[in-house]
Design an enzyme around this catalytic site. Structure first.
Site, PDB file in Angstrom:
ATOM      1  N   LYS A  11       0.767  -1.130   0.206  1.00 47.35           N
ATOM      2  CA  LYS A  11       0.141   0.238  -0.002  1.00 47.35           C
ATOM      3  C   LYS A  11       0.823   1.116   0.002  1.00 47.35           C
ATOM      4  O   LYS A  11       2.198   1.200   0.312  1.00 47.35           O
ATOM      5  CB  LYS A  11      -0.869   0.006   1.015  1.00 47.35           C
ATOM      6  CG  LYS A  11      -1.813  -1.315   1.101  1.00 47.35           C
ATOM      7  CD  LYS A  11      -2.811  -1.193   2.427  1.00 47.35           C
ATOM      8  CE  LYS A  11      -3.537  -2.542   2.706  1.00 47.35           C
ATOM      9  NZ  LYS A  11      -4.441  -2.369   3.862  1.00 47.35           N
ATOM     10  N   TYR A  51     -12.460  -2.460  -1.958  1.00 43.95           N
ATOM     11  CA  TYR A  51     -13.031  -2.521  -0.736  1.00 43.95           C
ATOM     12  C   TYR A  51     -14.584  -2.525  -0.534  1.00 43.95           C
ATOM     13  O   TYR A  51     -15.084  -2.145   0.608  1.00 43.95           O
ATOM     14  CB  TYR A  51     -12.347  -1.387   0.083  1.00 43.95           C
ATOM     15  CG  TYR A  51     -11.054  -1.641   0.625  1.00 43.95           C
ATOM     16  CD1 TYR A  51     -10.516  -2.882   1.202  1.00 43.95           C
ATOM     17  CD2 TYR A  51      -9.850  -0.659   0.143  1.00 43.95           C
ATOM     18  CE1 TYR A  51      -9.294  -3.227   1.626  1.00 43.95           C
ATOM     19  CE2 TYR A  51      -8.608  -0.936   0.574  1.00 43.95           C
ATOM     20  CZ  TYR A  51      -8.361  -2.214   1.096  1.00 43.95           C
ATOM     21  OH  TYR A  51      -6.992  -2.041   1.617  1.00 43.95           O
ATOM     22  N   PHE A  59     -14.836   3.984   8.665  1.00 43.35           N
ATOM     23  CA  PHE A  59     -13.581   4.459   8.171  1.00 43.35           C
ATOM     24  C   PHE A  59     -13.695   4.035   6.825  1.00 43.35           C
ATOM     25  O   PHE A  59     -12.270   4.459   6.313  1.00 43.35           O
ATOM     26  CB  PHE A  59     -12.552   3.449   9.069  1.00 43.35           C
ATOM     27  CG  PHE A  59     -12.569   1.970   8.816  1.00 43.35           C
ATOM     28  CD1 PHE A  59     -12.307   1.295   7.526  1.00 43.35           C
ATOM     29  CD2 PHE A  59     -13.301   1.247   9.875  1.00 43.35           C
ATOM     30  CE1 PHE A  59     -12.424  -0.030   7.383  1.00 43.35           C
ATOM     31  CE2 PHE A  59     -13.414  -0.320   9.638  1.00 43.35           C
ATOM     32  CZ  PHE A  59     -13.044  -0.694   8.747  1.00 43.35           C
ATOM     33  N   ARG A  91      -1.061 -14.788   4.035  1.00 44.87           N
ATOM     34  CA  ARG A  91      -1.854 -14.172   5.046  1.00 44.87           C
ATOM     35  C   ARG A  91      -1.101 -14.184   6.434  1.00 44.87           C
ATOM     36  O   ARG A  91      -0.879 -13.467   7.201  1.00 44.87           O
ATOM     37  CB  ARG A  91      -3.149 -14.688   5.075  1.00 44.87           C
ATOM     38  CG  ARG A  91      -4.358 -14.526   4.262  1.00 44.87           C
ATOM     39  CD  ARG A  91      -4.818 -13.060   4.159  1.00 44.87           C
ATOM     40  NE  ARG A  91      -5.668 -12.569   5.396  1.00 44.87           N
ATOM     41  CZ  ARG A  91      -6.462 -11.490   5.554  1.00 44.87           C
ATOM     42  NH1 ARG A  91      -6.307 -10.579   4.350  1.00 44.87           N
ATOM     43  NH2 ARG A  91      -7.088 -11.275   6.355  1.00 44.87           N
ATOM     44  N   THR A  97      -5.002  -8.115  10.667  1.00 47.40           N
ATOM     45  CA  THR A  97      -5.388  -6.759  10.172  1.00 47.40           C
ATOM     46  C   THR A  97      -4.809  -5.731  11.052  1.00 47.40           C
ATOM     47  O   THR A  97      -4.540  -4.535  10.397  1.00 47.40           O
ATOM     48  CB  THR A  97      -6.897  -6.731   9.879  1.00 47.40           C
ATOM     49  OG1 THR A  97      -7.284  -7.973   9.131  1.00 47.40           O
ATOM     50  CG2 THR A  97      -7.367  -5.500   9.113  1.00 47.40           C
ATOM     51  N   ARG A 108       2.929  -6.748   8.994  1.00 46.53           N
ATOM     52  CA  ARG A 108       2.094  -5.898   9.514  1.00 46.53           C
ATOM     53  C   ARG A 108       2.602  -5.387  10.943  1.00 46.53           C
ATOM     54  O   ARG A 108       2.519  -4.271  11.185  1.00 46.53           O
ATOM     55  CB  ARG A 108       0.655  -6.104   9.522  1.00 46.53           C
ATOM     56  CG  ARG A 108      -0.044  -6.060   8.282  1.00 46.53           C
ATOM     57  CD  ARG A 108      -1.221  -6.737   8.134  1.00 46.53           C
ATOM     58  NE  ARG A 108      -2.064  -6.344   7.106  1.00 46.53           N
ATOM     59  CZ  ARG A 108      -3.284  -6.794   6.545  1.00 46.53           C
ATOM     60  NH1 ARG A 108      -3.786  -7.758   7.321  1.00 46.53           N
ATOM     61  NH2 ARG A 108      -4.083  -6.626   5.646  1.00 46.53           N
ATOM     62  N   ASN A 122      -1.538  -0.497   7.475  1.00 47.58           N
ATOM     63  CA  ASN A 122      -0.975  -1.799   7.766  1.00 47.58           C
ATOM     64  C   ASN A 122      -0.108  -2.367   6.698  1.00 47.58           C
ATOM     65  O   ASN A 122       0.231  -3.380   6.349  1.00 47.58           O
ATOM     66  CB  ASN A 122      -1.855  -2.938   8.175  1.00 47.58           C
ATOM     67  CG  ASN A 122      -3.177  -3.149   7.250  1.00 47.58           C
ATOM     68  OD1 ASN A 122      -3.048  -2.484   6.138  1.00 47.58           O
ATOM     69  ND2 ASN A 122      -4.300  -3.772   7.594  1.00 47.58           N
ATOM     70  N   HIS A 125      -1.610  -5.686   1.825  1.00 48.97           N
ATOM     71  CA  HIS A 125      -2.735  -6.600   1.864  1.00 48.97           C
ATOM     72  C   HIS A 125      -2.643  -7.823   1.024  1.00 48.97           C
ATOM     73  O   HIS A 125      -1.645  -7.902   0.320  1.00 48.97           O
ATOM     74  CB  HIS A 125      -3.906  -5.705   0.733  1.00 48.97           C
ATOM     75  CG  HIS A 125      -4.998  -6.730   0.655  1.00 48.97           C
ATOM     76  ND1 HIS A 125      -6.125  -6.939   1.073  1.00 48.97           N
ATOM     77  CD2 HIS A 125      -5.165  -7.531  -0.740  1.00 48.97           C
ATOM     78  CE1 HIS A 125      -6.933  -7.693   0.347  1.00 48.97           C
ATOM     79  NE2 HIS A 125      -6.603  -8.181  -0.558  1.00 48.97           N
ATOM     80  N   GLU A 136     -10.205 -10.097  -6.955  1.00 48.26           N
ATOM     81  CA  GLU A 136      -9.131  -9.121  -6.752  1.00 48.26           C
ATOM     82  C   GLU A 136      -8.253  -9.076  -7.827  1.00 48.26           C
ATOM     83  O   GLU A 136      -7.707  -8.101  -8.409  1.00 48.26           O
ATOM     84  CB  GLU A 136      -8.287  -9.388  -5.353  1.00 48.26           C
ATOM     85  CG  GLU A 136      -9.268  -9.086  -4.148  1.00 48.26           C
ATOM     86  CD  GLU A 136      -8.622  -9.343  -2.774  1.00 48.26           C
ATOM     87  OE1 GLU A 136      -9.253  -9.162  -1.686  1.00 48.26           O
ATOM     88  OE2 GLU A 136      -7.550  -9.740  -2.878  1.00 48.26           O
TER      89      GLU A 136
HETATM   90  P1  TYD Z   1     -10.328  -6.200   5.909  1.00 51.15           P
HETATM   91  O1  TYD Z   1     -10.759  -6.582   4.463  1.00 51.15           O
HETATM   92  O2  TYD Z   1     -11.536  -6.449   7.049  1.00 51.15           O
HETATM   93  O3  TYD Z   1      -8.976  -6.928   6.516  1.00 51.15           O
HETATM   94  P2  TYD Z   1      -7.629  -7.398   5.415  1.00 51.15           P
HETATM   95  O4  TYD Z   1      -6.992  -6.174   4.927  1.00 51.15           O
HETATM   96  O5  TYD Z   1      -6.882  -8.022   6.667  1.00 51.15           O
HETATM   97  O6  TYD Z   1      -8.230  -8.304   4.541  1.00 51.15           O
HETATM   98  O7  TYD Z   1      -9.945  -4.620   6.143  1.00 51.15           O
HETATM   99  C1  TYD Z   1      -9.332  -3.919   4.943  1.00 51.15           C
HETATM  100  C2  TYD Z   1      -8.595  -2.825   5.328  1.00 51.15           C
HETATM  101  O8  TYD Z   1      -9.304  -1.801   5.978  1.00 51.15           O
HETATM  102  C3  TYD Z   1      -7.565  -3.101   6.338  1.00 51.15           C
HETATM  103  O9  TYD Z   1      -6.339  -3.730   5.857  1.00 51.15           O
HETATM  104  C4  TYD Z   1      -7.389  -1.870   7.365  1.00 51.15           C
HETATM  105  C5  TYD Z   1      -8.547  -1.287   7.249  1.00 51.15           C
HETATM  106  N1  TYD Z   1      -9.670  -1.426   8.515  1.00 51.15           N
HETATM  107  C6  TYD Z   1      -9.313  -0.244   9.227  1.00 51.15           C
HETATM  108  O10 TYD Z   1      -8.807   0.727   9.130  1.00 51.15           O
HETATM  109  N2  TYD Z   1     -10.100  -0.542  10.559  1.00 51.15           N
HETATM  110  C7  TYD Z   1     -10.764  -1.795  10.653  1.00 51.15           C
HETATM  111  O11 TYD Z   1     -11.290  -1.904  11.873  1.00 51.15           O
HETATM  112  C8  TYD Z   1     -10.655  -2.866   9.929  1.00 51.15           C
HETATM  113  C9  TYD Z   1     -11.477  -4.085  10.238  1.00 51.15           C
HETATM  114  C10 TYD Z   1      -9.940  -2.372   8.724  1.00 51.15           C
END
Ligand code: TYD
Length: 167
Positions: A11, A51, A59, A91, A97, A108, A122, A125, A136
């Site tokens: 990212k 997303y 958020f 993963r 996450t 992360r 983080n 992805h 994706e």
């Molecule tokens: P998600 O798809 O739930 O997790 P991942 O990236 O591990 O597959 O969420 C997408 C992104 O949204 C996540 O990488 C960071 C952001 N995010 C937040 O900022 N706050 C949150 O509470 C969650 C669940 C995600």
């Protein structure tokens, strides 16, 4: 075990921190093969499509601005990895996450942070499962951008203006 693909995104915060080399070294340790890579200036349309499952979250707007590079003025480095149990292995390497909950030795855990606005920056992805990976990868890559077409393709005539180098 089945051969799978997984999309990895470094990212904009990962790009600005210049950690792509370390991320790729760590992902090489999974034994998976890199089958696609490109820098992407993320459009609003792509960000929303990627997303879509989070569109009702508080958020969401910050998340879209973040992945579009509005916070870091950088693109995303998109990668496709392939191999047995690719999603699970990717993963595991990237970690949870929430960067505060991620294993400290995961990507992360090492590089992520939570901003004062509460967004998880983080840095990477990775696709959650093969079904999500297919969705994706098809969003981020055209078949010709990958070293082989892992999903069915078809020939289509498209009339399109493309940018070429000026002589
Ligand atoms: P998600 O798809 O739930 O997790 P991942 O990236 O591990 O597959 O969420 C997408 C992104 O949204 C996540 O990488 C960071 C952001 N995010 C937040 O900022 N706050 C949150 O509470 C969650 C669940 C995600």
């Amino acid at each position: 075990m089945a051969v799978e693909q997984g999309l990895v995104l470094i990212k904009p915060d990962g790009v600005v921190k210049q950690i792509s080399g370390d991320v790729m070294n760590r992902l090489a340790d999974t034994g998976l093969h890199l089958v696609g890579a490109k820098m992407v200036q993320v459009s609003q349309e792509l960000a929303h499509a990627h997303y879509h499952h989070l569109k009702d979250k508080a958020f969401f707007k910050e998340l879209i601005d973040y992945i579009m590079g509005k916070l870091h003025q950088r693109p995303v480095f998109a990668l496709v990895y392939e191999g047995e149990s690719a999603c699970e292995r990717l993963r595991k390497a990237i970690g949870a996450t929430n960067p505060e909950e991620a294993e400290p030795t995961s990507i992360r855990g090492k590089y992520g942070r939570i901003t004062s606005k509460g967004v998880f920056e983080n840095v990477v992805h990775a696709s959650e499962n093969p079904k999500e990976a297919e969705r994706e990868i098809k969003l981020w890559f055209a078949p010709q951008d990958l070293i082989h077409a892992m999903y069915p393709t078809e020939e289509k005539s498209v009339e399109q203006k493309v940018k070429v180098w000026r002589n």
